[in-house]
Write a protein that holds these residues in place. Structure first.
Motif, PDB file in Angstrom:
ATOM      1  N   ASP A  49       0.847  -1.192   0.000  1.00 28.93           N
ATOM      2  CA  ASP A  49       0.000   0.000   0.000  1.00 28.93           C
ATOM      3  C   ASP A  49       0.883   1.243   0.000  1.00 28.93           C
ATOM      4  O   ASP A  49       2.123   1.142   0.045  1.00 28.93           O
ATOM      5  CB  ASP A  49      -1.001  -0.026   1.166  1.00 28.93           C
ATOM      6  CG  ASP A  49      -0.366   0.066   2.542  1.00 28.93           C
ATOM      7  OD1 ASP A  49       0.864   0.236   2.648  1.00 28.93           O
ATOM      8  OD2 ASP A  49      -1.112  -0.030   3.537  1.00 28.93           O
ATOM      9  N   ASN A 123      -2.487  11.044  -1.181  1.00 29.91           N
ATOM     10  CA  ASN A 123      -2.955  11.254  -2.566  1.00 29.91           C
ATOM     11  C   ASN A 123      -3.116  12.748  -2.832  1.00 29.91           C
ATOM     12  O   ASN A 123      -4.220  13.279  -2.978  1.00 29.91           O
ATOM     13  CB  ASN A 123      -4.311  10.565  -2.795  1.00 29.91           C
ATOM     14  CG  ASN A 123      -4.281   9.070  -2.618  1.00 29.91           C
ATOM     15  OD1 ASN A 123      -3.690   8.568  -1.662  1.00 29.91           O
ATOM     16  ND2 ASN A 123      -4.905   8.347  -3.517  1.00 29.91           N
ATOM     17  N   THR A 137      -1.923   8.179   5.325  1.00 31.31           N
ATOM     18  CA  THR A 137      -2.484   7.301   4.293  1.00 31.31           C
ATOM     19  C   THR A 137      -3.737   6.683   4.912  1.00 31.31           C
ATOM     20  O   THR A 137      -4.047   6.940   6.088  1.00 31.31           O
ATOM     21  CB  THR A 137      -1.513   6.164   3.884  1.00 31.31           C
ATOM     22  OG1 THR A 137      -1.465   5.213   4.935  1.00 31.31           O
ATOM     23  CG2 THR A 137      -0.127   6.681   3.572  1.00 31.31           C
ATOM     24  N   SER A 138      -4.418   5.837   4.137  1.00 33.60           N
ATOM     25  CA  SER A 138      -5.619   5.214   4.693  1.00 33.60           C
ATOM     26  C   SER A 138      -5.257   4.291   5.856  1.00 33.60           C
ATOM     27  O   SER A 138      -6.084   4.009   6.707  1.00 33.60           O
ATOM     28  CB  SER A 138      -6.369   4.443   3.604  1.00 33.60           C
ATOM     29  OG  SER A 138      -5.492   3.549   2.967  1.00 33.60           O
ATOM     30  N   HIS A 208     -12.497  -0.443   1.587  1.00 34.54           N
ATOM     31  CA  HIS A 208     -11.476   0.614   1.653  1.00 34.54           C
ATOM     32  C   HIS A 208     -12.159   1.917   2.085  1.00 34.54           C
ATOM     33  O   HIS A 208     -13.245   2.229   1.589  1.00 34.54           O
ATOM     34  CB  HIS A 208     -10.808   0.789   0.277  1.00 34.54           C
ATOM     35  CG  HIS A 208      -9.536   1.576   0.335  1.00 34.54           C
ATOM     36  ND1 HIS A 208      -9.530   2.949   0.400  1.00 34.54           N
ATOM     37  CD2 HIS A 208      -8.234   1.194   0.358  1.00 34.54           C
ATOM     38  CE1 HIS A 208      -8.267   3.366   0.449  1.00 34.54           C
ATOM     39  NE2 HIS A 208      -7.472   2.314   0.432  1.00 34.54           N
TER      40      HIS A 208
HETATM   41  P1  13P Z   1      -3.684   2.633  -0.042  1.00 34.80           P
HETATM   42  O1  13P Z   1      -3.078   3.713   0.780  1.00 34.80           O
HETATM   43  O2  13P Z   1      -4.632   1.785   0.738  1.00 34.80           O
HETATM   44  O3  13P Z   1      -2.631   1.879  -0.754  1.00 34.80           O
HETATM   45  O4  13P Z   1      -4.596   3.324  -1.174  1.00 34.80           O
HETATM   46  C1  13P Z   1      -4.004   4.181  -2.118  1.00 34.80           C
HETATM   47  C2  13P Z   1      -4.949   4.603  -3.141  1.00 34.80           C
HETATM   48  O5  13P Z   1      -4.642   5.263  -4.106  1.00 34.80           O
HETATM   49  C3  13P Z   1      -6.318   4.210  -2.955  1.00 34.80           C
HETATM   50  O6  13P Z   1      -6.980   4.440  -4.110  1.00 34.80           O
END
Ligand code: 13P
Ligand code: SF4
Length: 331
Positions: A49, A123, A137-138, A208
């Motif tokens: 990720d 992002n 990040t997520s 997600h």
């Molecule tokens: P992750 O941080 O979970 O890898 O997600 C990145 C992303 O671009 C989700 O669309």
């Protein structure tokens, strides 16, 4: 679905051998995001990720980082490792979410909330990161926001669904959220998730937090419409961790479909099914086998980040990689 240009196992083996030979010649490490096509994931040194790959980029001893992902990811690697050559195989691989806010819009937003702490999802462009206090990040957004003193106002950007998930989890009242979205994840609807969950009552649900269905999924699990004990909101790395430990026999996956390749590898005994089989990120699929080979042959395209922007962005990105447990990485 992207065409690979590879016909048969023999072609694949030759291509893969040549990629690996060129990587050694260039002293390059190949990083691939979980949403890349299977051939790219399988030839890479590391698959993961955005948090895991950023950490690997920062710690790598290779002279060159080849980032098979989208532009903001390669830019983040360059911010963390300014002395290295960072190559992106396809520089047109953008991100609709990163495009939903620019540095001028962020400066204007900040001027409306003086003293607020700015938290930006990874992002985002380097220019936006340079205007940011903390990146996340997520995988670690909740921890990052939870660590900010409760009397401080927070501006969270750019993803509205991840923002709503963080607000709900941290129960923070003084948080403003930018109304951006990823077109791929926003297209996975709560109705679709609910219908699939009803049709497969034994399945676990991996969602997600960028999905349009993520916040409703939490709400529906609170109301009993979705099974709370079977609904898990996870980053792509978090999904892989759970894939290795869950007792479920089948799992519905609400994210970009490239993720299914790593999940199937991590636990082949589970039946993995996408909530929306059309949830494909065109940007992620731009890195074809030919494009990767050309990148390694020609040394293109080098990612350049203005030094001043990079040094302002670095504080926020370094804060990001220092928070949160490490998530699963494929080799
Ligand atoms: P992750 O941080 O979970 O890898 O997600 C990145 C992303 O671009 C989700 O669309
Ligand atoms: Fe951006 Fe969405 Fe593609 Fe992720 S899936 S890279 S957020 S457009």
């Amino acid at each position: 679905m992207a065409t690979t240009g590879i016909r048969g196992d023999e072609d694949l083996r030759k291509w893969s051998d040549e990629v690996r030979r060129l990587a050694v010649e260039r002293d390059a490490v190949i990083l691939a995001h979980n949403y890349q096509i299977p051939e790219i994931q399988d030839v890479a040194d590391h698959v993961g990720d955005s948090l895991a790959l950023s950490r690997i980029a920062a710690a790598s001893s290779a002279a060159t980082i080849v980032f098979a992902g989208v532009y903001f990811m390669a830019e983040t690697a360059k911010i963390l490792a300014p002395e290295k050559t960072v190559l992106i195989p396809e520089p047109r691989a953008g991100c609709s979410l990163a495009d939903s806010i620019d540095a001028d819009q962020l400066r204007q937003w900040k001027s409306e909330h003086p003293g607020a702490v700015v938290v930006a999802y990874v992002n985002t462009s380097a220019q936006v990161k340079a205007e940011t206090d903390l990146c996340c990040t997520s995988a670690n957004a909740v921890e990052i926001v939870a660590g900010i003193p409760s009397d401080k106002k927070v501006l969270f950007l750019p993803d509205q669904f991840l923002g709503a998930h963080v607000q709900r989890t941290t129960k923070r009242k003084n948080m403003h959220i930018w109304m951006g979205e990823c077109h791929v994840h926003a297209g996975i609807s709560p109705q679709e998730l609910r219908a699939k969950a009803e049709a497969a009552p034994e399945s676990e649900l991996f969602v997600h937090p960028e999905c349009g269905c993520a916040t409703p999924a939490l709400w529906l699990s609170g109301t009993g419409d979705l099974p709370a004990e079977r609904t898990h909101v996870l980053s792509t790395g978090g999904m892989l961790d759970r894939a290795r430990t869950t007792q479920a026999r089948s799992v519905l996956v609400a994210t970009e479909t490239g993720m299914l390749h790593q999940l199937r590898r991590a636990n082949p005994s589970i039946k993995w099914e996408p909530v929306n089989a059309k949830a494909e990120c065109v940007y992620m699929k731009m890195t074809t086998p030919e494009v990767l080979l050309n990148c390694l042959r020609e040394g293109t395209t080098e990612v350049v980040v203005d030094r001043e922007i990079a040094s302002r962005a670095r504080r926020a990105v370094e804060a990001m990689i220092s928070v949160g447990a490490s998530s699963s990485v494929g080799e």
